[in-house]
Design an enzyme around this catalytic site. Sequence first.
Site, PDB file in Angstrom:
ATOM      1  N   GLU A 146       4.519  30.466  36.183  1.00 22.42           N
ATOM      2  CA  GLU A 146       4.581  31.347  35.013  1.00 22.42           C
ATOM      3  C   GLU A 146       4.771  30.564  33.718  1.00 22.42           C
ATOM      4  O   GLU A 146       4.105  30.833  32.712  1.00 22.42           O
ATOM      5  CB  GLU A 146       5.728  32.362  35.157  1.00 22.42           C
ATOM      6  CG  GLU A 146       5.870  33.007  36.510  1.00 22.42           C
ATOM      7  CD  GLU A 146       4.781  33.993  36.846  1.00 22.42           C
ATOM      8  OE1 GLU A 146       3.947  34.310  35.971  1.00 22.42           O
ATOM      9  OE2 GLU A 146       4.741  34.439  38.005  1.00 22.42           O
ATOM     10  N   GLY A 167      -3.334  31.100  45.411  1.00 21.86           N
ATOM     11  CA  GLY A 167      -4.017  30.026  44.714  1.00 21.86           C
ATOM     12  C   GLY A 167      -3.228  28.761  44.473  1.00 21.86           C
ATOM     13  O   GLY A 167      -3.822  27.690  44.342  1.00 21.86           O
ATOM     14  N   GLY A 174      10.533  27.222  39.105  1.00 24.08           N
ATOM     15  CA  GLY A 174       9.194  27.777  39.196  1.00 24.08           C
ATOM     16  C   GLY A 174       8.271  27.207  38.135  1.00 24.08           C
ATOM     17  O   GLY A 174       8.693  26.936  37.011  1.00 24.08           O
ATOM     18  N   GLN A 229      -2.208  24.400  38.418  1.00 29.13           N
ATOM     19  CA  GLN A 229      -1.506  25.541  37.841  1.00 29.13           C
ATOM     20  C   GLN A 229      -1.522  25.481  36.313  1.00 29.13           C
ATOM     21  O   GLN A 229      -1.780  26.480  35.639  1.00 29.13           O
ATOM     22  CB  GLN A 229      -0.059  25.562  38.342  1.00 29.13           C
ATOM     23  CG  GLN A 229       0.109  25.971  39.777  1.00 29.13           C
ATOM     24  CD  GLN A 229      -0.099  27.453  39.953  1.00 29.13           C
ATOM     25  OE1 GLN A 229       0.750  28.264  39.601  1.00 29.13           O
ATOM     26  NE2 GLN A 229      -1.246  27.831  40.479  1.00 29.13           N
ATOM     27  N   PHE A 231      -2.777  36.852  40.078  1.00 32.70           N
ATOM     28  CA  PHE A 231      -2.121  36.775  38.765  1.00 32.70           C
ATOM     29  C   PHE A 231      -1.105  37.892  38.554  1.00 32.70           C
ATOM     30  O   PHE A 231      -0.774  38.227  37.425  1.00 32.70           O
ATOM     31  CB  PHE A 231      -3.156  36.788  37.636  1.00 32.70           C
ATOM     32  CG  PHE A 231      -4.316  35.871  37.860  1.00 32.70           C
ATOM     33  CD1 PHE A 231      -4.132  34.498  37.835  1.00 32.70           C
ATOM     34  CD2 PHE A 231      -5.577  36.367  38.115  1.00 32.70           C
ATOM     35  CE1 PHE A 231      -5.191  33.640  38.058  1.00 32.70           C
ATOM     36  CE2 PHE A 231      -6.642  35.516  38.339  1.00 32.70           C
ATOM     37  CZ  PHE A 231      -6.452  34.147  38.308  1.00 32.70           C
TER      38      PHE A 231
END
Length: 728
Positions: A695, A457, A692, A628, A230
Amino acid sequence: MSQPQAAVGAAVPRVDARLRVTGQAKYAADNSPDGVVHAVIVDSSVGRGRVTGIDARAAEAHAGVVKVISHLNAPKLPHREPGFPPGEALRPFQDDRVRFFGQPVAVVVATTLETAQHAASLVKVSYDARPPSTDLGAADPADDPETYARGDADRALESADVTLDLAYRMARNHHNPMEPAGTVARWDGDRLTLWEKTQHVQGTVETMAAEFGMPPDKIRVISPAVGGAFGSGGRTWVHTSIAALAAREVKRPVKLVLTRRQTYFGVGYRPAYEYDLRLGSDRRGRLTASVHDVRTESSRYERHSEDVLAAGRMLYSTPHVRQVYGHVPLDVNTPTWMRGPGYSSGAFCVETAMDELAHELGLDPIELRLRNEPSDDESSGLPFSTRRLRDCYRAGAREFGWHRRNPKPRSTRDGDWLIGMGMAAGVYDTARSEAQASVRLDADGTALVQSATSDMGPGTATSMTQVAADALGLTMRQITFRLGDSDLPLAPGHHGSRTMASVGSAVQDGCDKLRRQAITLAVQDEDSPLHGVDPADVAVRGGRLFVKDDPTRGETYRRLLARNDRSHLEALGSYAGAPESERFSFYAYAATFAEVAVDARLGLVRVRRMVGVYDAARIINPRLADSQAIGAMTGGIGQALLEHTVTDHRDGRIVNANLADYLVPTHADMPEMKAIYIEGEDFEADPIGVKGLGEIVIVGVAPAIANAVFNATGRRIRHLPITAEALL
């Protein structure tokens, strides 16, 4: 590009799933080279001062102890050049200063972990202690704040029809991944090998080369599996240097793994924030001005910055903006990036303020946001490459049933529970960095693709295999993707949601080059069925090259290589990263919807359901994307309702440095969750059209929950986490 295959866009399972669930995947501490000994750090028990004495005699006399190292006997490390990454990072045992509670002041090396642990408890350290400054609210910021301004925000606020003056406070958060930080270090002459928990193997090489004054090519870092991070593994921490230093001193491999407690001051954390926000609008809800005054904690010996103010600059059309970002130097260890760094903290303030403004004006929160949609990025003047936030609102409202929301707070009940709905927008920048990937096609028709990227992950190996499979015209089972080794081709750090765009583009490039090699070989080979065919008319599928208009005319990779007596073909793919001068503004977007229930008598908050809608361009694997998104929603629940690092300001000790007292969400806290992805691609961003995802999926979760709590209770909470006490 070859004709589309079935890999990219398919919800295929992880290629390494069996290794992970059967315990065959090797994490850093799973490595035990011959002769390995164990190291345990002795932490400072004061928050500021100097070490006046270290009595290690009892520890050294204990059977099995190899050595106790401190500033009294540690070798002096070479001088670091200015700008050494990452700045003025802590160095092991180079002086007697104590900069924060828990700082390593010695390390015990012993033949077993139990021996090292006991011996560490026998080391007696005396201090000249001074009162530490650890309270963000009681300290002054540095005198060089980061600033931004456009227009005249103060004058615009004076003339605004509606103004809000809001003060937000956000607690420090710690990452708490399942795998604690750890290192195994081994020297072979002047060569150093590290088995390391890291999100950036080549970044660790760079740091250690500078730390020990040695050539980078003498260092190898191996990290094929990372048990969650993280952001905590995004840089190299002092325990890695301690392990390497100890291994060199005792001339044996050394294994050093931080305890759960030590991770609270051995690695960084999401910093605490004080965020004051003034917002102005006209009666129709059009924003006219905003002033952002932010204070954040940082260590005295190093400064950490993140984009907490980005959303306030560009998410909504606002002609007049002024921002001040002040770092408050404290006697603490340095903060670092934590999922959605900066943006998730800033979004809590901006998005709850928008909800408050909507309530003040009697507008639906989505309608207010739509009225303030910008036509371009007002912070840069650039057009957006894509911006499908309207689509996110529309899809989320439909799926969530937003029309059933009663805008009047405290008006919906289910027995003793007050029910509320809330939503929030999110934004995160689309980072891209230079990357390389090697591709090798062997005579048996299988391919090996390699890059020094990481996987903490999200399933990096799986998504890269999907890209390679389509580009080479192979099945996923015919491809092996290797990662997590600094000897492999260049890759950026596995953070900032840049891996898919960067490494994925390099994989695409390398596989395209290799496929074209094979086609060229075939059309030039007089014995090939494809001889003389225009290369543009040749496609590859299932490991077979064929003419697009005549699929019966073709041959396999295996046959082509065998006839030409070639053991393999290989290529190096590359991606240059983002250009120095961008033509577009690149961001991913989110709209998060939450329903909460609040116990009217006890103030307990339970999240009942959540929907997240994302504009993240091309989705390589929906199954991995869902993982995710659901994980980030869970993390956002923690940020909103549970996570809070507590410091005893008398000595700087972290009071709840364990998983019993530092609360994180469990399965019982996880509601019904659904993720939706707005269909689209962004080939302006990168060659494979992705943005991405890792996030953006957490940005906006905490404010959506906070806004739902207001709708349920009528109480506006501006401090995170939201506690029962605040609602009573």
